[in-house]
Enzyme design. Structure first.
Site, PDB file in Angstrom:
ATOM      1  N   CYS A 107       0.797  -1.237   0.000  1.00 54.99           N
ATOM      2  CA  CYS A 107       0.000   0.000   0.000  1.00 54.99           C
ATOM      3  C   CYS A 107       0.835   1.296   0.000  1.00 54.99           C
ATOM      4  O   CYS A 107       0.619   2.155  -0.865  1.00 54.99           O
ATOM      5  CB  CYS A 107      -0.978   0.024   1.169  1.00 54.99           C
ATOM      6  SG  CYS A 107      -1.634  -1.574   1.633  1.00 54.99           S
ATOM      7  N   ARG A 111       6.268 -11.585   5.916  1.00 53.84           N
ATOM      8  CA  ARG A 111       5.824 -11.359   7.294  1.00 53.84           C
ATOM      9  C   ARG A 111       6.434 -12.451   8.170  1.00 53.84           C
ATOM     10  O   ARG A 111       6.391 -13.638   7.808  1.00 53.84           O
ATOM     11  CB  ARG A 111       4.294 -11.383   7.408  1.00 53.84           C
ATOM     12  CG  ARG A 111       3.655 -10.203   6.689  1.00 53.84           C
ATOM     13  CD  ARG A 111       2.144 -10.194   6.823  1.00 53.84           C
ATOM     14  NE  ARG A 111       1.572  -9.248   5.860  1.00 53.84           N
ATOM     15  CZ  ARG A 111       0.276  -9.099   5.628  1.00 53.84           C
ATOM     16  NH1 ARG A 111      -0.605  -9.833   6.295  1.00 53.84           N
ATOM     17  NH2 ARG A 111      -0.147  -8.218   4.743  1.00 53.84           N
ATOM     18  N   GLN A 137       0.945 -10.985  -2.750  1.00 51.48           N
ATOM     19  CA  GLN A 137      -0.398 -10.455  -2.541  1.00 51.48           C
ATOM     20  C   GLN A 137      -0.833  -9.784  -3.837  1.00 51.48           C
ATOM     21  O   GLN A 137      -0.073  -8.983  -4.398  1.00 51.48           O
ATOM     22  CB  GLN A 137      -0.319  -9.410  -1.425  1.00 51.48           C
ATOM     23  CG  GLN A 137      -1.612  -9.160  -0.718  1.00 51.48           C
ATOM     24  CD  GLN A 137      -1.422  -8.192   0.446  1.00 51.48           C
ATOM     25  OE1 GLN A 137      -0.588  -7.291   0.375  1.00 51.48           O
ATOM     26  NE2 GLN A 137      -2.193  -8.344   1.485  1.00 51.48           N
ATOM     27  N   ASP A 167      -2.361  -7.158  -4.883  1.00 52.11           N
ATOM     28  CA  ASP A 167      -2.723  -5.933  -4.195  1.00 52.11           C
ATOM     29  C   ASP A 167      -3.142  -4.889  -5.214  1.00 52.11           C
ATOM     30  O   ASP A 167      -2.485  -4.747  -6.232  1.00 52.11           O
ATOM     31  CB  ASP A 167      -1.451  -5.448  -3.490  1.00 52.11           C
ATOM     32  CG  ASP A 167      -1.736  -4.825  -2.155  1.00 52.11           C
ATOM     33  OD1 ASP A 167      -2.916  -4.634  -1.836  1.00 52.11           O
ATOM     34  OD2 ASP A 167      -0.769  -4.534  -1.442  1.00 52.11           O
ATOM     35  N   HIS A 171      -4.975  -0.788  -5.652  1.00 52.28           N
ATOM     36  CA  HIS A 171      -5.454   0.420  -4.977  1.00 52.28           C
ATOM     37  C   HIS A 171      -6.073   1.386  -5.966  1.00 52.28           C
ATOM     38  O   HIS A 171      -5.570   1.534  -7.082  1.00 52.28           O
ATOM     39  CB  HIS A 171      -4.307   1.109  -4.235  1.00 52.28           C
ATOM     40  CG  HIS A 171      -3.719   0.253  -3.161  1.00 52.28           C
ATOM     41  ND1 HIS A 171      -2.612  -0.529  -3.371  1.00 52.28           N
ATOM     42  CD2 HIS A 171      -4.127   0.020  -1.881  1.00 52.28           C
ATOM     43  CE1 HIS A 171      -2.348  -1.206  -2.260  1.00 52.28           C
ATOM     44  NE2 HIS A 171      -3.253  -0.905  -1.348  1.00 52.28           N
ATOM     45  N   LYS A 225     -14.700  -2.198   5.629  1.00 50.66           N
ATOM     46  CA  LYS A 225     -14.328  -3.067   4.500  1.00 50.66           C
ATOM     47  C   LYS A 225     -15.395  -4.098   4.200  1.00 50.66           C
ATOM     48  O   LYS A 225     -16.214  -4.446   5.055  1.00 50.66           O
ATOM     49  CB  LYS A 225     -12.995  -3.752   4.767  1.00 50.66           C
ATOM     50  CG  LYS A 225     -12.988  -4.708   5.937  1.00 50.66           C
ATOM     51  CD  LYS A 225     -11.623  -5.405   6.045  1.00 50.66           C
ATOM     52  CE  LYS A 225     -11.480  -6.091   7.388  1.00 50.66           C
ATOM     53  NZ  LYS A 225     -10.211  -6.771   7.567  1.00 50.66           N
ATOM     54  N   HIS A 280      -8.433  -0.070  -0.964  1.00 46.49           N
ATOM     55  CA  HIS A 280      -7.545  -1.237  -1.072  1.00 46.49           C
ATOM     56  C   HIS A 280      -8.380  -2.400  -1.599  1.00 46.49           C
ATOM     57  O   HIS A 280      -9.477  -2.653  -1.108  1.00 46.49           O
ATOM     58  CB  HIS A 280      -6.996  -1.659   0.296  1.00 46.49           C
ATOM     59  CG  HIS A 280      -6.281  -0.583   1.043  1.00 46.49           C
ATOM     60  ND1 HIS A 280      -4.922  -0.559   1.188  1.00 46.49           N
ATOM     61  CD2 HIS A 280      -6.752   0.501   1.702  1.00 46.49           C
ATOM     62  CE1 HIS A 280      -4.569   0.493   1.920  1.00 46.49           C
ATOM     63  NE2 HIS A 280      -5.664   1.150   2.248  1.00 46.49           N
TER      64      HIS A 280
HETATM   65 ZN   LIG Z   1      -3.513  -1.827   0.441  1.00 52.44          ZN
END
Ligand SMILES: [Zn+2]
Length: 402
Positions: A98, A127, A145, A147, A149, A229, A275
């Site tokens: 992000c 992680r 991921q 991901d 945005h 979310k 997101h």
């Molecule tokens: Zn994000």
């Protein structure tokens, strides 16, 4: 481990392995990586069609950025850090992409006319999960991921969320998950932003989900501190639930990382950040696919779609001709020209869960035919062109269209 466990499939189908020196990491083998790439390419094409531009951002960034974004405070314990001795500062492996996407957005002055700006990334994230919680591909320390945005104004939220809900529904159906549950996670006790902002954000998510024809449960107080979310929980063949997709509104990160655009009134304003994730983690999703389909991936996802089996060495040239035609038609095939009986080759193809088998024998060569054997044992013999066409179609048909 039972035989539905994806780790059993991973081993049996020679897809991947894990070992102590890389705990929580994945060594993808050729067949597994083929599957990974097919899935990635599919999502990539879907995202492009949905208006997202793919980007690629660094994995290792100065800790100061993570402090500014707030991730260090929240995720610091799970972030891998190392020292950059020469520059005398700490670096962290990204746990998510992000803040990096905000950096791309911030590289020039943005006008309201450009919004919404949509970025997607297959972000390589790390992680530091506790060793006891690691579980094959389901819980790893290194994962990718998907991901994405959107930077937009509040006025865009409903349409953007609606567009993504439709995308998720289509993707899940293609992958063989027509059933999923949606949950709307609302404002937690400890949160950033005013009540009016939260009212608008929650309404926008709920309206967009309804407009996309989705029903949802409300999870009171389960939202992130920076925004509400929508969570998408897929139901697998054993009625287990897997949280995969998310759509999350965020009013905080643009503020923390100084994202802005020039409004119609020629003033600097903060964009809203949405997101998105379709699969969540590539690795975990592949675990779910393997368990859901019990290793029998749908033809379009199977790393090897067709085994071309010869009856004798005399047929190898014909088998190769068939394979070349299949390759040109976008069908993934492998040759089995071992000096084994055909029955043995059929058994072995089943063992490797390859869904289709083509028999290349002398009669096929003489008649220029293609004999196809399906997973259920049914057989059909077609002309060369029809056979290739048939397999081409079978290889592309997603679960939604099967
Ligand atoms: Zn994000």
């Amino acid at each position: 481990m039972n035989d539905i466990d994806h780790r059993v499939s991973g081993n049996k189908l020679d897809l991947f392995h894990q070992q102590e020196e890389g705990a929580g990491m994945v060594f993808w083998h050729p067949r597994g990586w083929e599957l990974y790439r097919v899935l990635e390419d599919y999502v990539r094409a879907r995202m492009r069609r949905a208006g997202f531009r793919e980007i690629r951002t660094p994995q290792l960034l100065a800790r100061s950025l993570w402090e500014k974004s707030g991730h260090w405070e929240k995720f610091g314990a799970a972030m891998y850090s190392l020292a950059d001795a020469e520059e005398g500062r700490a670096l962290c492996l990204k746990p998510m992409s992000c803040p990096c996407h905000v950096q791309v957005f911030n590289q020039r002055v943005r006008s309201y006319r450009e919004l919404p700006v949509r970025y997607s990334e297959f972000g390589a994230c790390h992680r530091d999960e506790p060793s006891g919680s690691l579980e094959g591909l389901k819980r790893t320390r290194a994962f990718v991921q998907d991901d994405a945005h959107v930077f937009c104004t509040e006025a865009h939220i409903e349409a953007e969320v609606g567009r993504f809900c439709s995308l998720l529904r289509a993707v899940y159906a293609d992958l063989g998950f027509p059933d999923f549950k949606v949950a709307l996670a609302t404002r937690p006790a400890n949160r950033a932003g005013s009540d009016e902002t939260w009212d608008r954000a929650e309404d926008a998510l709920a309206n967009a989900a309804r407009a996309a024809g989705l029903q949802f449960d409300v999870l009171e107080g389960e939202g992130a501190f920076y925004g509400p979310k929508l969570e998408f929980h897929l139901t697998d063949s054993r009625a287990r639930s897997w949280q995969c997709g998310t759509i999350q509104l965020d009013f905080v990160l643009p503020e923390r990382l100084d994202a802005e655009f020039v409004s119609e009134r020629n003033e600097r304003e903060r964009p809203v950040m949405i997101h998105h994730a379709v699969l969540g983690s590539m690795e975990r999703f592949i675990a779910m696919l393997l368990e859901h389909h019990e290793g029998w991936l749908p033809v379009w996802l199977a790393p090897e779609q067709v085994v071309v089996a010869t009856i004798s060495d005399a047929n190898i040239a014909y088998a190769q001709e068939v394979m070349q035609a299949l390759d040109e038609a976008g069908v993934r095939s492998v040759l089995d020209s071992r000096p084994e009986r055909l029955e043995k080759k059929i058994v072995d193809a089943r063992e490797k869960q390859v869904p289709l088998l083509v028999v290349a024998g002398s009669r096929d060569e003489r008649d220029r035919t293609i004999s196809i054997r399906m997973r259920d044992g049914q057989q059909v013999t077609l002309s060369f062109a029809d056979g290739v066409g048939h397999l081409r179609l079978a290889a592309r048909q997603t679960c939604a269209h099967a």
